[in-house]
Design a protein around this motif. Structure first.
Motif, mmCIF file in Angstrom:
data_model
loop_
_atom_site.group_PDB
_atom_site.id
_atom_site.type_symbol
_atom_site.label_atom_id
_atom_site.label_comp_id
_atom_site.label_asym_id
_atom_site.label_seq_id
_atom_site.Cartn_x
_atom_site.Cartn_y
_atom_site.Cartn_z
ATOM 1 N N UNK A 1 0.843 -1.206 0.000
ATOM 2 C CA UNK A 1 0.000 0.000 0.000
ATOM 3 C C UNK A 1 0.874 1.251 0.000
ATOM 4 N N UNK A 2 1.919 1.262 0.823
ATOM 5 C CA UNK A 2 2.821 2.410 0.875
ATOM 6 C C UNK A 2 3.477 2.652 -0.476
ATOM 7 N N UNK A 3 3.936 1.580 -1.112
ATOM 8 C CA UNK A 3 4.551 1.706 -2.445
ATOM 9 C C UNK A 3 3.535 2.258 -3.450
ATOM 10 N N UNK A 4 2.306 1.764 -3.403
ATOM 11 C CA UNK A 4 1.249 2.242 -4.301
ATOM 12 C C UNK A 4 0.988 3.730 -4.065
ATOM 13 N N UNK A 5 0.877 4.140 -2.803
ATOM 14 C CA UNK A 5 0.630 5.551 -2.484
ATOM 15 C C UNK A 5 1.758 6.441 -3.003
ATOM 16 N N UNK A 6 2.990 5.956 -2.895
ATOM 17 C CA UNK A 6 4.121 6.744 -3.417
ATOM 18 C C UNK A 6 4.048 6.854 -4.944
ATOM 19 N N UNK A 7 3.657 5.769 -5.607
ATOM 20 C CA UNK A 7 3.540 5.779 -7.072
ATOM 21 C C UNK A 7 2.539 6.822 -7.549
ATOM 22 N N UNK A 8 1.454 6.989 -6.813
ATOM 23 C CA UNK A 8 0.419 7.936 -7.240
ATOM 24 C C UNK A 8 0.552 9.278 -6.520
ATOM 25 N N UNK A 9 1.675 9.472 -5.818
ATOM 26 C CA UNK A 9 2.014 10.725 -5.126
ATOM 27 C C UNK A 9 1.022 11.116 -4.043
ATOM 28 N N UNK A 10 0.477 10.113 -3.343
ATOM 29 C CA UNK A 10 -0.376 10.401 -2.198
ATOM 30 C C UNK A 10 0.499 10.703 -0.990
#
Length: 73
Positions: free
Chosen positions: A51-60
């Motif tokens: 989830x953290x990696x995904x959030x970083x990918x979408x700049x959350x």
């Protein structure tokens, strides 16, 4: 989106933005914002990392402070 594995071995993708809670009962159980629960093979730690990696990918969320600071020096 994150890729996870159900207990029966079936692989699926989940929009991590809908995750409200991740717990171990002892199996990892993900509760979505609509109240639906999904049990997966991955550990709580693994789900949090995905989830953290995904959030970083979408700049959350941004990079950790120590990483941000080292780029500007």
């Amino acid at each position: 989106m994150i890729t996870l594995t159900r207990l029966n071995g079936k692989i699926f993708t989940l929009n991590a933005l809908y995750i409200e809670q991740v717990e171990a009962f002892p199996d990892t159980t993900i509760t979505l914002t609509n109240g639906k629960k999904i049990v997966v093979r991955e550990s709580v730690k693994d789900v949090v990392e995905l989830v953290t990696h995904f959030y970083r990918q979408i700049s959350v969320i941004g990079l950790p402070r120590e990483v941000e600071g080292s780029n500007s020096e």
